[in-house]
Design an enzyme around this catalytic site. Sequence first.
Site, PDB file in Angstrom:
ATOM      1  N   ASP A  26      16.798  -2.841  -0.636  1.00 32.09           N
ATOM      2  CA  ASP A  26      16.979  -3.146  -2.092  1.00 32.09           C
ATOM      3  C   ASP A  26      18.075  -2.129  -2.790  1.00 32.09           C
ATOM      4  O   ASP A  26      17.995  -0.920  -2.475  1.00 32.09           O
ATOM      5  CB  ASP A  26      15.623  -2.670  -2.883  1.00 32.09           C
ATOM      6  CG  ASP A  26      14.565  -4.160  -2.805  1.00 32.09           C
ATOM      7  OD1 ASP A  26      14.906  -5.044  -2.269  1.00 32.09           O
ATOM      8  OD2 ASP A  26      13.554  -3.826  -3.582  1.00 32.09           O
ATOM      9  N   LYS A  83      16.900 -11.922  -6.086  1.00 38.04           N
ATOM     10  CA  LYS A  83      15.224 -12.502  -6.468  1.00 38.04           C
ATOM     11  C   LYS A  83      15.638 -13.436  -7.502  1.00 38.04           C
ATOM     12  O   LYS A  83      16.279 -13.198  -8.445  1.00 38.04           O
ATOM     13  CB  LYS A  83      14.602 -11.330  -6.701  1.00 38.04           C
ATOM     14  CG  LYS A  83      14.403 -10.429  -5.498  1.00 38.04           C
ATOM     15  CD  LYS A  83      13.218  -9.441  -5.911  1.00 38.04           C
ATOM     16  CE  LYS A  83      13.145  -8.316  -4.951  1.00 38.04           C
ATOM     17  NZ  LYS A  83      12.543  -8.778  -3.762  1.00 38.04           N
ATOM     18  N   GLY A 155       6.590  -1.456  -4.346  1.00 41.65           N
ATOM     19  CA  GLY A 155       6.921  -0.353  -5.416  1.00 41.65           C
ATOM     20  C   GLY A 155       5.841   0.568  -5.291  1.00 41.65           C
ATOM     21  O   GLY A 155       5.611   1.509  -5.999  1.00 41.65           O
ATOM     22  N   ARG A 167      -1.498  -8.416   9.779  1.00 38.91           N
ATOM     23  CA  ARG A 167      -2.447  -8.803  10.609  1.00 38.91           C
ATOM     24  C   ARG A 167      -3.124 -10.133  10.432  1.00 38.91           C
ATOM     25  O   ARG A 167      -3.621 -10.783  11.397  1.00 38.91           O
ATOM     26  CB  ARG A 167      -3.566  -7.800  10.293  1.00 38.91           C
ATOM     27  CG  ARG A 167      -3.151  -6.450  11.251  1.00 38.91           C
ATOM     28  CD  ARG A 167      -4.149  -5.578  11.502  1.00 38.91           C
ATOM     29  NE  ARG A 167      -4.097  -4.240  11.801  1.00 38.91           N
ATOM     30  CZ  ARG A 167      -3.897  -4.060  13.207  1.00 38.91           C
ATOM     31  NH1 ARG A 167      -4.083  -5.190  14.170  1.00 38.91           N
ATOM     32  NH2 ARG A 167      -3.600  -2.620  13.822  1.00 38.91           N
ATOM     33  N   GLY A 217       6.122  -1.682   0.761  1.00 42.02           N
ATOM     34  CA  GLY A 217       5.428  -0.342   0.851  1.00 42.02           C
ATOM     35  C   GLY A 217       5.937   0.258   2.077  1.00 42.02           C
ATOM     36  O   GLY A 217       5.494   1.406   2.222  1.00 42.02           O
ATOM     37  N   GLY A 238      12.523  -1.474   0.037  1.00 48.21           N
ATOM     38  CA  GLY A 238      12.706  -1.576  -1.462  1.00 48.21           C
ATOM     39  C   GLY A 238      12.726  -0.066  -2.113  1.00 48.21           C
ATOM     40  O   GLY A 238      13.761   0.644  -1.482  1.00 48.21           O
ATOM     41  N   SER A 239      11.826   0.301  -2.853  1.00 45.21           N
ATOM     42  CA  SER A 239      11.740   1.405  -3.434  1.00 45.21           C
ATOM     43  C   SER A 239      11.857   2.689  -2.272  1.00 45.21           C
ATOM     44  O   SER A 239      12.212   3.895  -2.727  1.00 45.21           O
ATOM     45  CB  SER A 239      10.616   1.884  -4.394  1.00 45.21           C
ATOM     46  OG  SER A 239      10.309   0.277  -5.057  1.00 45.21           O
TER      47      SER A 239
END
Lengths: 295, 197
Positions: A26, A83, A155, A167, A217, A238-239
């Site tokens: 990102d 996005k 995030g 999973r 995550g 991302g973050s």
Amino acid sequence: MAELTEGTARVKRGLAEMLRGGVIMDVVNAEQAKIAEDAGAVAVMALERVPADIRRDGGVARMSDPALIREIQDTVTIPVMAKVRIGHFAEAQILEAMEVDYIDESEVLTPADESYHVDKWAFQVPFVCGATNLGEALRRISEGAALIRSKGEAGTGNVVEAVRHLRSITSDLRAIAAASEQELFGWAKRLAAPYDLVAEIHANGGHLPVPLFCAGGIATPADASLVMQLGAEANFVGSGIFKSGDPAKRARAIVEATTHYQDPKTLIRVSENLGEAMVGIEMDGLDQHLADRGW
Amino acid sequence: MTRIGVVALQGDFCEHLDMLAMLGWQGVAVKQPGQLEGLDGLILPGGESTTQCLLLEASDLRIPVEAEIHAGLPVLGTCAGLIMLARTVVGGRLDQWSFGALDVSVIRNGFGRQVRSFEADLAVQGLGETMRAVFIRAPAITEVGEKVNTLASVGYRFADGSVRDVPAVVAQGSIVATSFHPEVSRDPRLHELAFRR
């Protein structure tokens, strides 16, 4: 001149296959895009705010400013993704006209339609969609998605939800591979997914018809290794990169960890002295679960 | 038994391993220098060439792979693999390097962005029936040296309206390279051509 055909399922899924073993990062401006490319990203996701900031600021999150996306396209040579809100086909039409390389119909943005996702077959540009389980993944594929990613919980810097989603998807894939022909009908019903896709998974030994990547995550090289070992074929981060202390170094470390996810020696080397990871949030502390968006 | 390595750092190396299995050959996923030993050939797969450059260096593979290529190990490069083999790469990063073993010049993403990715039937010299060729953000070969044989070309109408025949399969010595992905259309004939000689 031979007849050329554009926008086929094979061409769309093919780009996802080329991204395997890589990291899609990102980025919110051209400078970050350059850092990502320098660190070995296989693609960048152009957006105005990373998910951690969307979560903090609240309000309606929408498609990015085309000028920002254009600036990033002009800066890097790798694929540029962007996005759109769930169901917002007009945003998707704009991104297609801008020749974005992949569109993410994303739960990170505020959904635009509570009943329908975008009809992705209507587009020449390929789509990636998030999923929390196999049924959701197959519904997105039946709508034309050429790539599936776990939703995780964007995030948060917390990988636990991505692990749950991966999973769930991979264990159902294994069960379908081992199921009898008769049981496939039951699987289609239970997953609320087209029988043909269930049968295709059974016939090809338990593989999703499109590549499966992880998102939501990932914050450390070890996180990247974990989800690759759980069956992800590439990682969206991302973050986790630009909310950390040393983004360039962490980006590079996650790239190497995604490639050498089975090699502890490399994982040790790239994990050393990385600086602060993003702080992260516990699931119990969340006001809103983005993964609940979409169905 | 024929043993072919596939550089497996990033990209569609799994599809190449599938092609080798279809031919009844042993495929070796190469992630470390030690895995280059005892190979009868090497595949440089599709993927992102900028990422592959970085990972080849970080994984200590650049120098040993270069040595194998120059020693005459048969090599097949597809798409990004073609870029890695080319003498000259245009439209890449300023610091982008390549093995330079194949005397061609390529433009990265020479046919445009992903929405311009396409498939076509190609006649490849020496293969008989046409091959379904899948071009994904493909490089375009713009110059071909004297020692390079062009085995197939694709007629293409560029954004400026000009129509040109662009080389799509080239061979030089022990090297075969394609700007498209025979492994994506699951046609192993070029793999056979590259390594059974």
